[in-house]
Design an enzyme around this catalytic site. Sequence first.
Site, short mmCIF file in Angstrom:
data_model
loop_
_atom_site.label_atom_id
_atom_site.label_comp_id
_atom_site.label_asym_id
_atom_site.label_seq_id
_atom_site.Cartn_x
_atom_site.Cartn_y
_atom_site.Cartn_z
N CYS A 94 0.85 -1.19 0.00
CA CYS A 94 0.00 0.00 0.00
C CYS A 94 0.89 1.24 0.00
CB CYS A 94 -0.90 -0.02 1.24
SG CYS A 94 -2.01 1.39 1.34
N HIS A 136 -9.23 -3.90 -1.42
CA HIS A 136 -8.19 -3.10 -0.76
C HIS A 136 -8.51 -1.61 -0.86
CE1 HIS A 136 -3.78 -2.15 0.13
NE2 HIS A 136 -4.27 -1.00 -0.28
N GLU A 137 -8.82 -1.15 -2.08
CA GLU A 137 -9.06 0.29 -2.27
C GLU A 137 -10.32 0.74 -1.52
OE1 GLU A 137 -6.74 2.06 -3.28
OE2 GLU A 137 -5.56 0.42 -4.09
N HIS A 140 -10.03 1.52 2.15
CA HIS A 140 -9.51 2.85 2.49
C HIS A 140 -10.66 3.83 2.77
CE1 HIS A 140 -5.18 2.57 2.00
NE2 HIS A 140 -5.30 1.97 0.84
NI NI Z 1 -3.69 1.05 -0.10
#
Ligand code: NI
Length: 176
Positions: A94, A136-137, A140
Site C-alpha cells: 500500500c 483493498h481500495e 480505504h
Molecule cells: Ni492502499
Amino acid sequence: MSILKIARMGHPILMRRAEDVTDPTDPEISRLVADMLETLEDIGGRGLAAPQVHVAKRVVIFHLNDGRNAVPEVLINPVIEPIGDDRVQGWEGCLSVPGLRGVVPRFRHIRYRAFDLDGRVIEREASDMHARVVQHECDHLDGVLYPQRMDDLRLLMFETEAKHHLNGIVLPEDVD
Ligand code: NI
C-alpha cells in the site's frame, strides 16, 4: 493537474469513514480524479483511494495490469458485495504503508457497484486479483488499512526481506 502528497499510516484521515460524493459529475470530483491519476502514474501503484491524498471522499481509482496503456477504472461511492464466502490469501502492499508487504485474506469473488464520472452506474463482477484490488481500495474509504485485515502478522514484513526470503516463506492455506 498536480501530483498529490500521500498520507501514510498514522494519519487520522486514513482511519475514518470517507464521505459519500453527492454529485459524481461535479467538476471538483473530475479534478480530484485527474490529480489522483497523475499521482498514481508518478508513483507507480496499482490503485489509490481519495483519503490517501488527504481527501475524505468515496472515490477510488485502480488499474489491473502494469501496461502503459492500461485504462484505469474510477469508482465513486462504490459498494461491494461478496459472492460466496470463498476467501484467498495473497500479498498486498500500500502506498500509505511504504516499504512493507503483507499476506491478506480477501473474498475471491465479489460484485461491485459504483458511479463513474458521468454519473452512470457501473456494475461488475470480479475475481482474484481484480477482486482483491477493489476490496483493498474500498477498505480505504472505511478507514481500514490492509494490516488490519491480516490474520497472521508474522507475514507483515519489509519488502526487501520478503523478496530475499520469499522462497522460504510458506503462504497460509486459503481460508474459508
Ligand atoms: Ni492502499
